[in-house]
Design a protein around this motif. Structure first.
Motif, short mmCIF file in Angstrom:
data_model
loop_
_atom_site.label_atom_id
_atom_site.label_comp_id
_atom_site.label_asym_id
_atom_site.label_seq_id
_atom_site.Cartn_x
_atom_site.Cartn_y
_atom_site.Cartn_z
N TRP A 142 0.84 -1.20 0.00
CA TRP A 142 0.00 0.00 0.00
C TRP A 142 0.88 1.26 0.00
O TRP A 142 2.09 1.18 0.08
CB TRP A 142 -0.89 -0.01 1.24
N ALA A 143 0.21 2.41 -0.08
CA ALA A 143 0.88 3.71 0.06
C ALA A 143 -0.09 4.69 0.72
O ALA A 143 -1.30 4.56 0.57
CB ALA A 143 1.32 4.24 -1.30
N GLY B 87 6.90 -7.67 -8.26
CA GLY B 87 6.12 -7.28 -9.42
C GLY B 87 4.88 -6.46 -9.11
O GLY B 87 3.90 -6.51 -9.86
N VAL B 88 4.90 -5.72 -8.02
CA VAL B 88 3.75 -4.91 -7.65
C VAL B 88 3.72 -3.66 -8.53
O VAL B 88 4.58 -2.80 -8.43
CB VAL B 88 3.80 -4.53 -6.15
N MET B 89 2.72 -3.60 -9.42
CA MET B 89 2.58 -2.48 -10.34
C MET B 89 1.42 -1.57 -9.95
O MET B 89 1.41 -0.39 -10.27
CB MET B 89 2.34 -2.98 -11.76
N ASN B 90 0.42 -2.13 -9.29
CA ASN B 90 -0.76 -1.38 -8.85
C ASN B 90 -0.99 -1.68 -7.38
O ASN B 90 -0.67 -2.77 -6.90
CB ASN B 90 -2.00 -1.81 -9.65
N ILE B 91 -1.56 -0.71 -6.69
CA ILE B 91 -1.87 -0.92 -5.28
C ILE B 91 -3.33 -0.56 -5.02
O ILE B 91 -3.88 0.27 -5.76
CB ILE B 91 -0.91 -0.13 -4.35
N PRO B 92 -3.95 -1.16 -4.03
CA PRO B 92 -3.38 -2.20 -3.18
C PRO B 92 -3.16 -3.51 -3.93
O PRO B 92 -3.95 -3.89 -4.78
CB PRO B 92 -4.42 -2.37 -2.08
N THR B 93 -2.07 -4.16 -3.60
CA THR B 93 -1.82 -5.54 -4.02
C THR B 93 -1.67 -6.36 -2.75
O THR B 93 -0.96 -5.95 -1.83
CB THR B 93 -0.53 -5.65 -4.87
N LEU B 94 -2.35 -7.49 -2.71
CA LEU B 94 -2.28 -8.37 -1.55
C LEU B 94 -1.66 -9.69 -2.00
O LEU B 94 -2.16 -10.32 -2.93
CB LEU B 94 -3.68 -8.59 -0.97
#
Length: 103
Positions: free
Chosen positions: A27-28, A69-76
């Motif tokens: 997250w951010a 490989g997290v390109m979009n957030i939220p990613t779980l």
């Protein structure tokens, strides 16, 4: 189980070496959907003791976000025995998180 903050310094110990599955919420602070996801993850963490719940700030820990490989957030991401065992991108309901965790 209480929600924990993971960083590049404690990720290996808290996530990769965990003896139980770990759900990591990438997250951010500036991310609206992330702020909507947080109370859902927090609520689930209070209901499920067989899974560790963690949050990872992608701005402060960009290397880990890139590594997974997290390109979009939220990613779980769900980690079991040190490996990614499941993932979901975007705002998730509590029910979909339960499914992701196999609960």
């Amino acid at each position: 189980m209480a929600l924990i903050e993971v960083t590049e310094q404690n990720f290996e110990q808290e996530v990769l070496k965990s003896d139980i599955p770990v759900l990591v919420d990438f997250w951010a602070t500036w991310c609206g959907p992330c702020r909507m996801q947080a109370p859902i993850v927090d609520e689930l963490s209070g209901e499920v003791s067989s899974v560790k719940f963690a949050k990872l700030d992608v701005d402060a820990n960009g290397r880990l976000a890139q590594q997974y490989g997290v390109m979009n957030i939220p990613t779980l991401l769900v980690f079991k025995e040190g490996k990614v065992a499941g993932s979901a991108v975007g705002l998730q309901s509590k029910e979909s998180l339960r499914e992701l965790l196999g609960l």
